[in-house]
Structures are given as C-alpha cells and as structure tokens.
Design a protein around this motif. Structure first.
Motif, mmCIF file in Angstrom:
data_model
loop_
_atom_site.group_PDB
_atom_site.id
_atom_site.type_symbol
_atom_site.label_atom_id
_atom_site.label_comp_id
_atom_site.label_asym_id
_atom_site.label_seq_id
_atom_site.Cartn_x
_atom_site.Cartn_y
_atom_site.Cartn_z
ATOM 1 N N GLY A 106 -1.086 14.657 13.347
ATOM 2 C CA GLY A 106 -0.461 15.142 14.576
ATOM 3 C C GLY A 106 0.450 14.108 15.202
ATOM 4 N N TRP A 107 1.201 14.561 16.193
ATOM 5 C CA TRP A 107 2.133 13.680 16.913
ATOM 6 C C TRP A 107 1.465 13.175 18.184
ATOM 7 C CZ3 TRP A 107 6.521 11.805 15.018
ATOM 8 C CH2 TRP A 107 7.102 12.461 13.932
ATOM 9 N N TYR A 108 1.551 11.861 18.406
ATOM 10 C CA TYR A 108 0.952 11.219 19.561
ATOM 11 C C TYR A 108 1.998 10.353 20.254
ATOM 12 C CZ TYR A 108 -3.444 12.547 17.377
ATOM 13 O OH TYR A 108 -4.467 13.269 16.819
ATOM 14 N N TYR A 109 1.799 10.142 21.554
ATOM 15 C CA TYR A 109 2.667 9.202 22.253
ATOM 16 C C TYR A 109 2.525 7.838 21.602
ATOM 17 C CZ TYR A 109 3.362 12.652 25.902
ATOM 18 O OH TYR A 109 3.705 13.789 26.586
ATOM 19 N N TYR A 110 3.615 7.135 21.471
ATOM 20 C CA TYR A 110 3.629 5.859 20.754
ATOM 21 C C TYR A 110 2.718 4.819 21.397
ATOM 22 C CZ TYR A 110 5.563 1.884 18.195
ATOM 23 O OH TYR A 110 5.729 0.788 17.397
ATOM 24 N N ASP A 111 2.586 4.857 22.711
ATOM 25 C CA ASP A 111 1.788 3.852 23.415
ATOM 26 C C ASP A 111 0.283 4.138 23.338
ATOM 27 O OD1 ASP A 111 3.856 2.183 24.156
ATOM 28 O OD2 ASP A 111 4.223 3.245 26.022
ATOM 29 N N GLU A 112 -0.112 5.340 22.863
ATOM 30 C CA GLU A 112 -1.526 5.652 22.763
ATOM 31 C C GLU A 112 -2.134 4.913 21.562
ATOM 32 O OE1 GLU A 112 -2.150 9.830 22.465
ATOM 33 O OE2 GLU A 112 -1.434 10.220 24.476
ATOM 34 N N LYS A 113 -3.384 4.619 21.656
ATOM 35 C CA LYS A 113 -4.103 3.945 20.558
ATOM 36 C C LYS A 113 -4.496 4.942 19.507
ATOM 37 C CE LYS A 113 -4.718 -0.216 22.482
ATOM 38 N NZ LYS A 113 -4.488 -1.467 22.009
ATOM 39 N N GLU B 249 15.791 10.598 28.817
ATOM 40 C CA GLU B 249 14.759 10.712 27.790
ATOM 41 C C GLU B 249 14.470 12.195 27.608
ATOM 42 O OE1 GLU B 249 10.299 8.992 26.903
ATOM 43 O OE2 GLU B 249 10.837 9.442 28.962
ATOM 44 N N MET B 250 14.882 12.757 26.482
ATOM 45 C CA MET B 250 14.664 14.177 26.216
ATOM 46 C C MET B 250 13.289 14.401 25.590
ATOM 47 S SD MET B 250 17.480 15.310 27.394
ATOM 48 C CE MET B 250 17.510 17.015 26.915
ATOM 49 N N GLN B 251 12.912 13.533 24.661
ATOM 50 C CA GLN B 251 11.590 13.553 24.044
ATOM 51 C C GLN B 251 11.091 12.117 24.030
ATOM 52 O OE1 GLN B 251 9.643 16.066 22.850
ATOM 53 N NE2 GLN B 251 11.144 17.535 23.604
ATOM 54 N N PRO B 252 9.859 11.894 24.454
ATOM 55 C CA PRO B 252 9.333 10.525 24.477
ATOM 56 C C PRO B 252 9.143 9.975 23.068
ATOM 57 C CG PRO B 252 7.597 12.085 24.970
ATOM 58 C CD PRO B 252 8.874 12.872 24.901
ATOM 59 N N ILE B 253 8.940 8.680 22.984
ATOM 60 C CA ILE B 253 8.669 8.043 21.696
ATOM 61 C C ILE B 253 7.301 8.533 21.218
ATOM 62 C CG2 ILE B 253 8.414 5.871 20.454
ATOM 63 C CD1 ILE B 253 9.947 4.555 22.830
ATOM 64 N N THR C 247 7.869 7.444 13.438
ATOM 65 C CA THR C 247 8.152 7.507 14.873
ATOM 66 C C THR C 247 9.424 8.305 15.105
ATOM 67 O OG1 THR C 247 9.447 5.450 14.839
ATOM 68 C CG2 THR C 247 7.085 5.264 15.331
ATOM 69 N N GLU C 248 9.555 8.836 16.303
ATOM 70 C CA GLU C 248 10.794 9.519 16.687
ATOM 71 C C GLU C 248 10.891 9.628 18.204
ATOM 72 O OE1 GLU C 248 9.855 14.270 16.537
ATOM 73 O OE2 GLU C 248 10.550 13.349 14.688
ATOM 74 N N PHE C 249 12.115 9.788 18.673
ATOM 75 C CA PHE C 249 12.414 10.029 20.077
ATOM 76 C C PHE C 249 13.748 10.761 20.133
ATOM 77 C CE2 PHE C 249 14.381 5.968 19.124
ATOM 78 C CZ PHE C 249 15.655 6.129 19.627
ATOM 79 N N THR C 250 14.058 11.325 21.286
ATOM 80 C CA THR C 250 15.352 11.972 21.491
ATOM 81 C C THR C 250 15.904 11.544 22.843
ATOM 82 O OG1 THR C 250 14.652 13.903 20.216
ATOM 83 C CG2 THR C 250 16.601 14.177 21.604
ATOM 84 N N LEU C 251 17.163 11.092 22.836
ATOM 85 C CA LEU C 251 17.871 10.745 24.067
ATOM 86 C C LEU C 251 18.919 11.803 24.351
ATOM 87 C CD1 LEU C 251 18.604 6.927 23.625
ATOM 88 C CD2 LEU C 251 16.678 8.015 24.790
ATOM 89 N N GLY C 252 19.295 11.915 25.612
ATOM 90 C CA GLY C 252 20.380 12.796 26.020
ATOM 91 C C GLY C 252 21.411 12.008 26.813
ATOM 92 N N LYS D 137 5.925 -1.838 23.461
ATOM 93 C CA LYS D 137 5.673 -2.007 22.038
ATOM 94 C C LYS D 137 6.960 -1.921 21.201
ATOM 95 C CE LYS D 137 1.912 0.117 20.471
ATOM 96 N NZ LYS D 137 0.951 1.233 20.227
ATOM 97 N N VAL D 138 8.062 -1.500 21.804
ATOM 98 C CA VAL D 138 9.308 -1.315 21.050
ATOM 99 C C VAL D 138 10.040 -2.650 20.933
ATOM 100 C CG1 VAL D 138 11.553 -0.178 20.998
ATOM 101 C CG2 VAL D 138 9.535 1.087 21.762
ATOM 102 N N GLU D 139 10.232 -3.080 19.697
ATOM 103 C CA GLU D 139 10.971 -4.318 19.435
ATOM 104 C C GLU D 139 12.359 -4.038 18.880
ATOM 105 O OE1 GLU D 139 8.542 -6.738 16.925
ATOM 106 O OE2 GLU D 139 6.841 -6.640 18.291
ATOM 107 N N SER D 140 12.505 -2.935 18.126
ATOM 108 C CA SER D 140 13.813 -2.576 17.573
ATOM 109 C C SER D 140 13.974 -1.064 17.602
ATOM 110 C CB SER D 140 13.962 -3.103 16.142
ATOM 111 O OG SER D 140 13.069 -2.443 15.270
ATOM 112 N N VAL D 141 15.238 -0.635 17.619
ATOM 113 C CA VAL D 141 15.562 0.784 17.716
ATOM 114 C C VAL D 141 16.549 1.133 16.613
ATOM 115 C CG1 VAL D 141 16.548 2.579 19.203
ATOM 116 C CG2 VAL D 141 15.248 0.694 20.218
#
Length: 146
Positions: free
Chosen positions: A139-146, A128-132, A105-110, A65-69
């Motif tokens: 609440g916070w949900y995984y980006y790929d969840e509906k 991947e330190m924290q998933p998208i 949205t948010e994520f964390t890379l290392g 689902k990620v088109e741009s970062v």
C-alpha cells in the motif's frame, strides 16, 4: 538607386548588430524573442526547468527526510481547476516526481497558470497536489510515517 542600396545596407547592419546583442545577452530570437516557435508545452517545460531548484526546495521543505528530488519531466500536464462555476477556476500545471532516488516514492506538485492553459506563469506559485508517499507492504503510505 543609391539611396535604396544604402537603406538595404543600413537595415542589414542593424539586423547583424541586433542579433549580436541578443546573442551576447544569452537570448535567442527563436526561443525568447519575437520568433519563438516553440509549442506552449515546450515553453512551460523550459519555465519549470529554469525553476527546478525552487521546485526541489519546496519538496524538501515538505519533509525533513528528503535529501534529493527527482522530477519526471514527461509527467507534466495542464488541467483545469474546478471551483464549482461553469468557467472553472483557471488552469494548473502538474508535475510528478520522487525523492531520495527511491523508485517507490512519488509526489505531485502544481503550478498556477492563471486563465490561459497555454501560458507560462507570471509568478511561480507552487502547490502540493499529492503529498510525498512511499509504496510498501502492499500500500501507499505517507513518506514520513514509519
């Protein structure tokens, strides 16, 4: 006295030629050379920005689902990795961002720094330190969840 002047002239000419060569190669003595006066943080940030495409490709590979970062360069931090030993497991640089220009949205890379918190990576190792995630419905949900 003449030998001294000739030596000074030769030394000055060598500096001009050397400086010209460095400039032609798109490098600066003050940012890539022996007089690099930038802070470790500035050097690390420069390294990350040079590898922005690699970092973005890594994030895009995490979800179809990620088109741009979009990276939050001000979020860059260096921390020690804990591995249960007193000396720790080295240092890691973390960077936050979001995807598809969605503020919720948010994520964390290392990126591994090895044993020196002030170094730049010898080789780009991205984790991947924290998933998208996306914030919705309180609440916070995984980006790929509906």
């Amino acid at each position: 006295m003449k030998k001294g002047r000739m030596f000074m002239l030769a030394a000055a000419a060598a500096l001009v030629v050397g400086g010209t060569i460095m400039t032609v190669q798109n490098k600066s003595l003050f940012t890539d050379g022996i007089f690099d006066l930038r802070s470790p943080r500035e050097k690390q940030l420069t390294y990350l920005k040079k590898h922005e495409k690699d970092l973005a490709d890594f994030v895009k590979a995490l979800s179809p689902k990620v088109e741009s970062v979009q990276f939050d360069w001000d979020s860059m931090e260096v921390g020690q990795v804990g591995n249960g030993t007193p000396q720790g497991g080295g240092y890691i640089l973390t960077l936050n961002g979001r995807v598809n220009n969605i503020k919720e949205t948010e994520f964390t890379l290392g990126v591994d720094l090895g044993d020196n918190a002030n170094s730049i990576p010898k080789e780009l190792g991205i984790y991947e330190m924290q998933p998208i995630r996306i914030y919705r419905d309180g609440g916070w949900y995984y980006y790929d969840e509906k």
